[in-house]
Scaffold this motif. Structure first.
Motif, PDB file in Angstrom:
ATOM      1  N   GLY A 101     -70.998 -20.322  33.944  1.00 40.40           N
ATOM      2  CA  GLY A 101     -70.857 -19.908  32.550  1.00 40.40           C
ATOM      3  C   GLY A 101     -70.861 -18.407  32.323  1.00 40.40           C
ATOM      4  N   LEU A 102     -71.168 -17.637  33.350  1.00 46.11           N
ATOM      5  CA  LEU A 102     -71.144 -16.182  33.185  1.00 46.11           C
ATOM      6  C   LEU A 102     -70.014 -15.594  34.021  1.00 46.11           C
ATOM      7  CD1 LEU A 102     -74.793 -14.803  33.118  1.00 46.11           C
ATOM      8  CD2 LEU A 102     -73.099 -14.784  31.300  1.00 46.11           C
ATOM      9  N   GLY A 103     -68.949 -15.187  33.374  1.00 36.96           N
ATOM     10  CA  GLY A 103     -67.826 -14.599  34.091  1.00 36.96           C
ATOM     11  C   GLY A 103     -68.019 -13.109  34.273  1.00 36.96           C
ATOM     12  N   PRO A 104     -67.093 -12.471  34.999  1.00 31.87           N
ATOM     13  CA  PRO A 104     -67.212 -11.037  35.278  1.00 31.87           C
ATOM     14  C   PRO A 104     -67.288 -10.174  34.016  1.00 31.87           C
ATOM     15  CG  PRO A 104     -65.101 -11.919  36.055  1.00 31.87           C
ATOM     16  CD  PRO A 104     -65.947 -13.074  35.675  1.00 31.87           C
ATOM     17  N   LYS A 105     -66.622 -10.573  32.942  1.00 28.35           N
ATOM     18  CA  LYS A 105     -66.662  -9.745  31.725  1.00 28.35           C
ATOM     19  C   LYS A 105     -68.083  -9.638  31.200  1.00 28.35           C
ATOM     20  CE  LYS A 105     -62.053  -9.877  29.831  1.00 28.35           C
ATOM     21  NZ  LYS A 105     -61.481 -10.800  30.854  1.00 28.35           N
ATOM     22  N   ARG A 106     -68.749 -10.781  31.093  1.00 29.40           N
ATOM     23  CA  ARG A 106     -70.126 -10.755  30.576  1.00 29.40           C
ATOM     24  C   ARG A 106     -71.067 -10.078  31.571  1.00 29.40           C
ATOM     25  NH1 ARG A 106     -68.879 -15.603  27.978  1.00 29.40           N
ATOM     26  NH2 ARG A 106     -68.996 -15.384  25.712  1.00 29.40           N
ATOM     27  N   VAL A 107     -70.847 -10.304  32.851  1.00 28.42           N
ATOM     28  CA  VAL A 107     -71.719  -9.675  33.848  1.00 28.42           C
ATOM     29  C   VAL A 107     -71.552  -8.163  33.799  1.00 28.42           C
ATOM     30  CG1 VAL A 107     -72.205  -9.467  36.312  1.00 28.42           C
ATOM     31  CG2 VAL A 107     -71.742 -11.706  35.336  1.00 28.42           C
ATOM     32  N   ILE A 145     -78.203 -20.288  29.904  1.00 27.82           N
ATOM     33  CA  ILE A 145     -78.509 -19.348  30.988  1.00 27.82           C
ATOM     34  C   ILE A 145     -79.888 -19.653  31.563  1.00 27.82           C
ATOM     35  CG2 ILE A 145     -79.100 -16.919  31.411  1.00 27.82           C
ATOM     36  CD1 ILE A 145     -76.663 -16.183  29.704  1.00 27.82           C
ATOM     37  N   LEU A 146     -80.842 -19.879  30.691  1.00 27.57           N
ATOM     38  CA  LEU A 146     -82.196 -20.199  31.171  1.00 27.57           C
ATOM     39  C   LEU A 146     -82.185 -21.457  32.039  1.00 27.57           C
ATOM     40  CD1 LEU A 146     -84.582 -19.352  28.200  1.00 27.57           C
ATOM     41  CD2 LEU A 146     -84.569 -18.346  30.495  1.00 27.57           C
ATOM     42  N   GLU A 147     -81.448 -22.457  31.580  1.00 24.43           N
ATOM     43  CA  GLU A 147     -81.392 -23.700  32.350  1.00 24.43           C
ATOM     44  C   GLU A 147     -80.719 -23.492  33.708  1.00 24.43           C
ATOM     45  OE1 GLU A 147     -81.228 -26.540  28.437  1.00 24.43           O
ATOM     46  OE2 GLU A 147     -79.550 -26.637  29.857  1.00 24.43           O
ATOM     47  N   ASN A 148     -79.644 -22.728  33.679  1.00 29.28           N
ATOM     48  CA  ASN A 148     -78.932 -22.493  34.935  1.00 29.28           C
ATOM     49  C   ASN A 148     -79.749 -21.667  35.923  1.00 29.28           C
ATOM     50  OD1 ASN A 148     -76.695 -23.978  34.205  1.00 29.28           O
ATOM     51  ND2 ASN A 148     -75.693 -22.243  33.218  1.00 29.28           N
ATOM     52  N   ILE A 149     -80.501 -20.720  35.393  1.00 31.90           N
ATOM     53  CA  ILE A 149     -81.363 -19.933  36.286  1.00 31.90           C
ATOM     54  C   ILE A 149     -82.399 -20.858  36.914  1.00 31.90           C
ATOM     55  CG2 ILE A 149     -83.152 -18.158  36.398  1.00 31.90           C
ATOM     56  CD1 ILE A 149     -81.629 -16.579  34.322  1.00 31.90           C
ATOM     57  N   THR A 154     -84.405 -23.581  41.865  1.00 36.23           N
ATOM     58  CA  THR A 154     -84.888 -24.744  42.606  1.00 36.23           C
ATOM     59  C   THR A 154     -83.875 -25.174  43.661  1.00 36.23           C
ATOM     60  OG1 THR A 154     -84.074 -26.033  40.735  1.00 36.23           O
ATOM     61  CG2 THR A 154     -86.435 -25.693  40.874  1.00 36.23           C
ATOM     62  N   LYS A 155     -82.705 -24.569  43.641  1.00 35.94           N
ATOM     63  CA  LYS A 155     -81.686 -24.976  44.600  1.00 35.94           C
ATOM     64  C   LYS A 155     -81.460 -23.917  45.689  1.00 35.94           C
ATOM     65  CE  LYS A 155     -77.041 -25.592  44.377  1.00 35.94           C
ATOM     66  NZ  LYS A 155     -76.204 -25.025  43.359  1.00 35.94           N
ATOM     67  N   GLU A 156     -80.523 -23.017  45.417  1.00 40.20           N
ATOM     68  CA  GLU A 156     -80.034 -22.184  46.501  1.00 40.20           C
ATOM     69  C   GLU A 156     -80.999 -21.056  46.856  1.00 40.20           C
ATOM     70  OE1 GLU A 156     -75.699 -20.306  47.410  1.00 40.20           O
ATOM     71  OE2 GLU A 156     -77.064 -19.349  46.062  1.00 40.20           O
ATOM     72  N   LYS A 157     -81.936 -21.363  47.698  1.00 47.99           N
ATOM     73  CA  LYS A 157     -82.908 -20.348  48.035  1.00 47.99           C
ATOM     74  C   LYS A 157     -82.893 -20.140  49.543  1.00 47.99           C
ATOM     75  CE  LYS A 157     -87.561 -20.183  47.274  1.00 47.99           C
ATOM     76  NZ  LYS A 157     -88.670 -20.984  46.842  1.00 47.99           N
ATOM     77  N   ARG A 158     -82.790 -18.906  49.963  1.00 46.19           N
ATOM     78  CA  ARG A 158     -82.926 -18.643  51.390  1.00 46.19           C
ATOM     79  C   ARG A 158     -84.405 -18.474  51.717  1.00 46.19           C
ATOM     80  NH1 ARG A 158     -78.243 -17.832  53.979  1.00 46.19           N
ATOM     81  NH2 ARG A 158     -79.251 -16.918  55.799  1.00 46.19           N
ATOM     82  N   PHE A 159     -84.737 -18.778  52.927  1.00 46.62           N
ATOM     83  CA  PHE A 159     -86.116 -18.651  53.376  1.00 46.62           C
ATOM     84  C   PHE A 159     -86.196 -17.542  54.416  1.00 46.62           C
ATOM     85  CE2 PHE A 159     -88.984 -22.284  52.346  1.00 46.62           C
ATOM     86  CZ  PHE A 159     -88.179 -22.858  51.378  1.00 46.62           C
ATOM     87  N   LEU A 160     -87.267 -16.758  54.376  1.00 44.68           N
ATOM     88  CA  LEU A 160     -87.527 -15.885  55.509  1.00 44.68           C
ATOM     89  C   LEU A 160     -87.590 -16.785  56.737  1.00 44.68           C
ATOM     90  CD1 LEU A 160     -90.471 -13.521  54.502  1.00 44.68           C
ATOM     91  CD2 LEU A 160     -88.060 -12.943  54.719  1.00 44.68           C
ATOM     92  N   ARG A 161     -86.989 -16.340  57.817  1.00 45.55           N
ATOM     93  CA  ARG A 161     -87.034 -17.190  59.012  1.00 45.55           C
ATOM     94  C   ARG A 161     -88.480 -17.424  59.444  1.00 45.55           C
ATOM     95  NH1 ARG A 161     -86.244 -15.006  63.694  1.00 45.55           N
ATOM     96  NH2 ARG A 161     -86.359 -16.280  65.550  1.00 45.55           N
ATOM     97  N   HIS A 162     -89.272 -16.370  59.292  1.00 45.16           N
ATOM     98  CA  HIS A 162     -90.690 -16.465  59.606  1.00 45.16           C
ATOM     99  C   HIS A 162     -91.351 -17.613  58.844  1.00 45.16           C
ATOM    100  CE1 HIS A 162     -94.883 -15.087  58.587  1.00 45.16           C
ATOM    101  NE2 HIS A 162     -94.933 -15.105  59.903  1.00 45.16           N
ATOM    102  N   LYS A 163     -91.022 -17.712  57.556  1.00 41.11           N
ATOM    103  CA  LYS A 163     -91.592 -18.780  56.744  1.00 41.11           C
ATOM    104  C   LYS A 163     -91.025 -20.134  57.182  1.00 41.11           C
ATOM    105  CE  LYS A 163     -92.125 -20.071  51.926  1.00 41.11           C
ATOM    106  NZ  LYS A 163     -91.668 -19.782  50.559  1.00 41.11           N
ATOM    107  N   ALA A 164     -89.736 -20.146  57.494  1.00 38.76           N
ATOM    108  CA  ALA A 164     -89.107 -21.406  57.901  1.00 38.76           C
ATOM    109  C   ALA A 164     -89.737 -21.955  59.178  1.00 38.76           C
ATOM    110  CB  ALA A 164     -87.600 -21.209  58.086  1.00 38.76           C
TER     111      ALA A 164
END
Ligand code: DGT
Ligand code: CA
Ligand code: CA
Length: 575
Positions: A101-107, A145-149, A154-164
């Motif tokens: 929902g946020l395109g380059p113009k708004r960003v 926006i709040l919902e999407n954030i 809760t979804k696309e999160k990378r983990f420190l390898r150390h933590k993984a």
């Protein structure tokens, strides 16, 4: 493993988005978008067309420049125009762009007019109701926006390898417990030793895939089974980490391991190399025609395409295949090569152990020497040392060295580099030390020119030995300082001083490509734990992994030297 039209279209669209955020000429932006559309509409793969010698500029919307970029992508998997944009626009702005929902113009509007450049800033603007007041936003959008954030967090999160590793190791242990599991290995970015991982890619071989899949799905830490089939399952652990499990046939174990270790860019090159020799390579094996000639082990796969074994850490398409073909692969450093540690804190400032505690812990870890480098006075929150306290610490270390056995203490400091590039303590006290580790702990946001000059000036101090955590980044928390690292590396080379690879999992600073540059300039790297308690020496393994990704050999690392030659090297910087 090939690059498809869709991949190229996605790259062109990303370039268009980023150019738009940069306020580039709208014609340029449109040219990329039109090209992406053309490419998506093609009935043939661009890679095939190019291989047949077709002139791509005969395609609608593809001029000479875009044809060259397509070629670059097909050959290397990436394009320097996009790499450049990635350097110019903070990655956190791209995170905002990825919000639905946020395109380059708004960003662009958020970034340039309201200085909103991270998801956290966007979230707080939305929470406080400021966002809905901006032109073109409104209440509904703010709510979305709040919902999407939230969904993103809760979804696309990378983990420190150390933590993984904390989640990966118990899971491996659990898998191995099952009697019909034979091999288990974590492939992907985890095996390549990357500082962070998107997910875990686990491969297993077994005599009974059904039972093993059942066993896996029953793992108590799984919070969600995304998909599960006969040979493949994807799950999410309670901690949020995704795990892809694949059961592979024993005779394909090597080729599957090779394929799923990646990186994708490396695999593409390997596949091309195989093709040049009339071979086909995939996750099941290496084939000449319909005959399978290799695949049970990774070594057999490499050998079939005429290469020696390439360590996973190097498989990033940064010249490793060329080096392998020329028999010039580095003999990568190993954790056991480290003889000492040159950056450690004690209770005098923000550490947890006494000097003696830290010395004994270092000895237990197998180190021969240890530099005590507490903070200096400017870092008041840590109760940093002033000249008087440092002088007493020097005496204390001299005394301890007369009684300690099996480990030698060196006298040091982690001195702040002040904003104007001077060091936080006077030369007369610094010159009494064995080494001076210097670091930026304040004013992270100076301009590139000022920040670079600040550090170069510090390096001119005759007492300066090692630049600690050179970029200042904290993974997922703080962007690196804006610095001309090439200049700093060159300066270290001229000056004969050293750069640190700080092994704290959140720092891992220098990064891999700068390690490689430093090596090429003949600058020695000090792999330090920056230990704040007795367990932190374990961090050194993560530093060594990073060093391996930076192509470092034992001889490129300062603290692989035995004490005597280390001391000589340190003294040389002072002359
Ligand atoms: P990550 O998980 O984002 O930290 O990075 P990786 O490298 O572990 O990537 P992942 O988990 O998507 O895939 C694991 C490996 O599998 C990857 O390094 C190479 C291979 N692979 C996966 N998908 C593809 C693909 O579409 N093409 C090629 N050539 N290789 C792939
Ligand atoms: Ca992965
Ligand atoms: Ca994966």
């Amino acid at each position: 493993m090939g690059i498809h039209n869709e991949d190229i279209a996605v790259i062109f669209e990303e370039i268009a988005d980023l150019l738009e955020i940069e306020d580039a000429n709208p014609f340029r932006v449109r040219a990329y978008r039109n090209a992406a559309r053309t490419i998506r509409g093609l009935s043939r793969e661009l890679g095939d067309l190019l291989a047949e010698g077709k002139d791509l500029t005969t395609l609608p919307s593809i001029g000479k420049d875009l044809a060259a970029k397509i070629k670059e992508i097909l050959e290397s998997g990436h394009v320097s125009a996009l790499d450049k944009l990635h350097r110019e626009i903070p990655a956190s702005v791209e995170d905002i762009l990825k919000l639905p929902g946020l395109g380059p113009k708004r960003v662009k509007q958020l970034y340039h007019e309201h200085d909103i450049k991270t998801l956290a800033q966007l979230e707080s603007a939305a929470r406080s109701g400021k966002l809905q007041a901006l032109p073109g936003f409104g209440k509904r959008m703010e709510q979305n926006i709040l919902e999407n954030i939230h969904a993103l967090q809760t979804k696309e999160k990378r983990f420190l390898r150390h933590k993984a590793t904390f989640y990966a190791e118990p899971l491996l242990h659990y898998l191995k417990k099952h009697k019909s599991v034979r091999e288990t290995v974590i492939a992907g970015s985890y095996r390549r030793g990357r500082e962070s991982v998107g997910d875990l890619d686990i491969l297993i071989t077994t005599g009974d895939q059904e039972l093993v899949m059942e066993h896996f799905i029953k793992y108590e830490e799984i919070s969600q089974v995304v998909s599960s089939g006969q040979t493949r399952a994807t799950v999410i652990l309670a901690c949020g980490l995704q795990v892809d499990l694949r059961v592979v046939a024993e005779k394909s174990f090597g080729s599957a391991l090779y394929y799923f270790t990646g990186s994708k860019a490396h695999n593409i090159r390997i596949r091309r190399l195989a093709q040049q020799q009339g071979l086909k390579i995939n996750e099941y094996g290496v084939y000449r025609g319909s005959k399978r000639i290799a695949g049970d082990s990774e070594q057999s796969v490499s050998k079939a395409v005429g290469l020696p074994f390439i360590p996973p850490e190097l498989r990033e398409d940064r010249g490793e295949i060329r080096a392998a073909l020329n028999h010039q692969l580095p003999q990568l450093i190993e954790a056991g090569n480290l003889k000492g540690d040159l950056h450690v804190h004690t209770i005098a400032t923000d550490g947890q152990g006494t000097i003696k505690d830290m010395a004994l812990a270092a000895r237990k870890y197998g180190l021969d020497y240890l530099a005590i480098t507490d903070h200096s006075r400017h870092l008041a929150v840590t109760h940093g040392l002033d000249p008087g306290r440092l002088s007493r610490q020097i005496d204390e270390i001299d005394e301890l060295n007369t009684i300690l056995k099996g480990v030698t203490l060196l006298k040091g400091i982690e001195v702040d580099i002040l904003e104007n590039g001077t060091l936080d303590l006077p030369d007369d006290i610094l010159s009494r030390l064995d080494l001076v580790v210097a670091a930026v702990h304040s004013q992270f946001h100076l301009t590139r020119r000022k920040q670079t000059e600040r550090i170069l000036r510090a390096m001119d101090n005759r007492n300066f030995s090692i630049l600690a955590h050179p970029s200042g980044r904290l993974l997922f928390e703080r962007e690196p300082c804006n610095l001309d690292m090439e200049k700093i590396i060159r300066k270290a080379s001229e000056r004969g001083c050293f750069l640190e690879l700080n092994s704290q999992p959140q720092r891992l600073d220098l990064i891999d490509i700068h390690c490689q540059q430093a090596k090429n300039e003949g600058v020695l790297i000090s792999i330090n734990s920056d230990a704040h308690d007795e367990n932190d020496f374990n961090n050194l393994e993560f530093g060594v992994d990073q060093a391996r990704r930076g192509w470092l050999e034992k001889k490129n690392v300062l603290n692989t030297h035995p004490l005597k030659s280390l001391k000589r090297l340190l003294r040389q910087t002072m002359s």
